[in-house]
Design a protein around this motif. Structure first.
Motif, PDB file in Angstrom:
ATOM      1  N   GLN B  22       6.236  -1.889  -7.013  1.00 43.69           N
ATOM      2  CA  GLN B  22       6.073  -0.494  -6.653  1.00 43.69           C
ATOM      3  C   GLN B  22       4.826  -0.386  -5.776  1.00 43.69           C
ATOM      4  O   GLN B  22       3.809  -1.014  -6.055  1.00 43.69           O
ATOM      5  N   GLU B  23       4.920   0.385  -4.704  1.00 42.78           N
ATOM      6  CA  GLU B  23       3.778   0.564  -3.811  1.00 42.78           C
ATOM      7  C   GLU B  23       2.866   1.642  -4.391  1.00 42.78           C
ATOM      8  O   GLU B  23       3.301   2.764  -4.629  1.00 42.78           O
ATOM      9  N   TYR B  24       1.618   1.304  -4.634  1.00 47.71           N
ATOM     10  CA  TYR B  24       0.655   2.290  -5.120  1.00 47.71           C
ATOM     11  C   TYR B  24      -0.317   2.608  -4.000  1.00 47.71           C
ATOM     12  O   TYR B  24      -0.740   1.719  -3.261  1.00 47.71           O
ATOM     13  N   THR B  25      -0.679   3.856  -3.877  1.00 43.41           N
ATOM     14  CA  THR B  25      -1.622   4.245  -2.830  1.00 43.41           C
ATOM     15  C   THR B  25      -2.794   5.000  -3.447  1.00 43.41           C
ATOM     16  O   THR B  25      -2.671   5.635  -4.490  1.00 43.41           O
ATOM     17  N   PHE B  26      -3.917   4.918  -2.791  1.00 41.47           N
ATOM     18  CA  PHE B  26      -5.120   5.607  -3.239  1.00 41.47           C
ATOM     19  C   PHE B  26      -5.934   5.935  -1.993  1.00 41.47           C
ATOM     20  O   PHE B  26      -6.537   5.055  -1.383  1.00 41.47           O
TER      21      PHE B  26
END
Lengths: 242, 431
Positions: B22-26
């Motif tokens: 899963q691509e996580y962004t911050f």
């Protein structure tokens, strides 16, 4: 006989070199993960089996081998909380309580699978000796043993990329080799300043089937701090470093 | 056979779906720092009091009310925080507004808990002027060495409290070696008509201080408070982790000339002055199952003896009977006033034990903490027991339910409290 002698001599000559390489390898992994002194923002996400998520955002500062502090920026219910680690000493400051209280590495200030030792992690080489390194082709398998009983996990198995010298997966084990949690490193990112490392750490645990915790890094950069930043008296003022 | 292909496709998609990262962004824009901050919480806290109509403190509080066997109370609270930070300047204000519906009707009150102006020219030096909490001491339930704070409620030690107006300085210094840090905190405490007027003798300037040391992995504080308006006090505290799962802490406070009001059986009162020593010894213990135990023993040198408490209860009884016979409740209202407050405070006697057990997230229920605590008066063998459930169902919402049972014989502290039980719910939303 001559061949055997040369072989034995080679083993004796190589053994110390290999021992130095083991420790050096772990130090390289540490330095590739982050500079010895840095600041960073981290988002922690606890994910439950039903898909419910809870996020925390922390501002983190670290200095040298044994000083690290983290300030909760969100959510509102946690804002202003801060944690400090000086070697094996850990404290939690809660604004309403107002004074820092001692906490332990095995507790968790955020709930979920990350405990305080994961959130306030020092360099692996500071807490662990490398017992063994196995060459698995394009990666190394390092078997690490805690230097003292006060370390949260007695043993670690670390799978590290041979070329990048970065961890890909770490298994955390008890003294009896029971698996407590597995940490997966992914999404390698260039943070600038020569820091290229995984930006996402995912953790799951056989003790918490279906639950997952994720840590996402942003704004990681080298920064020097005065020692006084890492004191109980400064904990309420960590926000001033942002 | 036609169903095999969709099934295989579904299996493939499911399998690859699970395997996919899963691509996580911050985005750093999420944490942009602003000079102004506004936050706090809103709280609703209904309470049902089960009354002990035979107890002395019931007679003292409700002598002129008919409230029945139980009485509900509805509390609304808004705690608001404002702060501003720019360069070396920091300013903060905290207000607390309470609206209450109880047996006596509606009431409301707003208090300024904190109003602080702070200068931080360097990381090592902070100058604070204004109203703030000093929060000295290491104890969880009690803090005998917190000379510059209002007493905590051991039933709710983490509750926000009103601060005191002070001028204080923090000077921090770190060192390599066994002595890792020192912090010096001198404090000036004025007591005037509208400034800390309930804290000591009026028109006096009092001074105190604290030295904090982190030495041999142990937190140690030495503190004092002196001046014309307050009795001189000296104290120390410590805290140390003996293992990753075990912490030990303690406090000591000495007041050479402590003075307290003592009522005699004849209704007279006298100021009793003596050297008072209070101390606390406590521990936190974390088990492998994530159960946290807090145990504290508190010796309260300011507290009353059994016979002094019994004299007070005798007086209340006599005043109550007099009121029934004559209709004159002046004696009762006199005893219910501020002069007898020390008999009705959170720890009026001398020997206490506090035990708290809290289980973090049992049965894999995240943000759920059931706990249980007891406060035991070791002198008269009375106690209160409180099971509690704490849950955060969604971000920023905290729900707490608890029931407190008070148990004790006649003329014991918890036996003479006005309640037999207290049922309480608290919903708190942070913003």
């Amino acid at each position: 006989m001559k061949k055997i002698s040369i072989g034995l001599l080679s083993v004796f000559m190589l053994s110390p070199a290999l021992a130095i390489d083991k420790a050096q390898l772990l130090r390289q992994v540490d330095r590739n993960l982050n500079p010895e002194s840095f600041e960073a923002y981290r988002k922690l996400i606890n994910i439950e089996p039903n898909g419910r998520e809870k996020e925390f955002v922390l501002f983190t500062v670290k200095k040298g081998k044994d000083r690290i502090a983290a300030l909760f920026i969100s959510p509102a219910s946690e804002k202003g909380r801060s944690t400090l680690r000086l070697d094996e000493n850990m404290w939690l400051y809660i604004p309403n309580v107002g004074k820092p209280i001692r906490i332990t590495s095995l507790q968790s200030v955020v709930g979920g699978i990350f405990n305080n030792a994961d959130i306030l992690r020092l360099d692996y080489a500071e807490e662990y000796d490398v017992l063994e390194v196995k060459d698995l082709g394009d990666e190394y398998l390092l078997h690490l043993k805690a230097k003292t009983k006060t370390v949260a996990y007695d043993q670690l198995k670390m799978w590290a990329d041979k070329e990048k010298r970065l961890p890909k997966k770490i298994e955390c084990l008890t003294e009896a080799s029971m698996l407590i949690k597995t940490i997966h490193f992914s999404q390698i990112k260039d943070f600038g300043g020569g820091i290229v490392r995984p930006s996402v750490i995912e953790t799951d645990s056989p003790l918490h089937q279906g639950y997952k915790s994720v840590m996402i890094f942003a704004g990681l950069k080298q920064r020097e701090f005065k020692d006084e930043v890492f004191t109980l008296s400064f904990l309420p003022h960590l926000e001033s470093l942002r | 056979m036609r169903w095999i292909i969709p099934c295989l496709l579904l299996f493939y998609l499911t399998a690859t779906g699970f395997a996919a990262q899963q691509e996580y962004t911050f985005d750093l824009a999420e944490v942009e720092k602003k000079p102004f901050h506004f936050g706090g919480y809103l709280e609703f806290r209904p309470v049902l009091f089960g009354l002990d109509r035979d107890s002395r403190l019931y007679k003292l509080k409700f002598y002129d009310f008919e409230v029945g066997q139980s009485t509900p109370e509805y509390n609304f609270n808004a705690l608001l925080d404002f702060s501003y930070k720019k360069g070396m300047v920091f300013a903060k204000m905290r207000t607390s507004t309470d609206i209450k519906k109880s047996y006596s009707g509606w009431s409301h009150d707003t208090n300024l808990f904190e109003a602080l102006f702070s200068l931080q020219p360097t990381l090592s030096f902070h100058l604070d002027v204004g109203k703030r909490r000093m929060r000295w001491g290491k104890g969880y339930a009690w803090n005998p060495a917190a000379f510059l704070d209002r007493p905590k409620n051991p039933n709710d030690p983490e509750l926000a409290l009103e601060g005191l107006v002070v001028l204080s300085v923090d000077y921090i210094k770190s060192f390599p070696g066994k002595l890792k840090a020192i912090t010096l905190t001198p404090v000036l405490l004025p007591v005037y008509d509208h400034v800390n007027s309930d804290f000591g003798g009026l028109k006096t300037l009092n001074f105190g201080g604290k030295i904090y040391l982190l030495v041999y992995d142990t937190d140690i504080d030495f503190m004092f408070l002196a001046g014309k308006g307050v009795p001189d006090r000296f104290g120390m505290d410590f805290s140390r982790n003996l293992a990753t799962y075990f912490e030990l802490h303690g406090e000591l406070a000495y007041t050479p000339h402590y003075s307290k009001k003592v009522f005699g059986r004849d209704g007279s009162s006298q100021q009793k002055t003596y050297a008072s020593t209070s101390y606390l010894l406590g521990m936190r213990f974390l088990t492998r199952t994530n159960l946290t135990l807090i145990l504290e023993y508190f010796r309260n040198g300011h507290g009353y003896t059994s016979s002094e408490m019994e004299d007070f209860y005798f007086l209340v009884d006599r005043a109550y009977q007099f009121s029934l016979l004559t209709g004159d409740d002046s004696q009762l209202s006199g005893l219910a006033g501020a002069e007898s407050q020390a008999y009705r405070t959170f720890a009026p006697m001398q020997n206490y034990l506090y035990l708290r057990a809290s289980q973090k997230e049992p049965w894999n229920i995240l943000y759920f903490v059931p706990s249980f605590f007891g406060i035991f008066n070791l002198t008269d063998s009375s106690f209160s027991l409180t099971p509690e459930l704490l849950y955060n169902p969604i971000t920023n919402l905290e729900l707490r339910a608890r029931v407190t049972l008070l148990v004790g014989r006649s003329e014991s502290e918890f036996g003479e409290r006005q309640n037999d039980f207290r049922l309480e719910f608290r919903g708190r939303y942070y913003f």
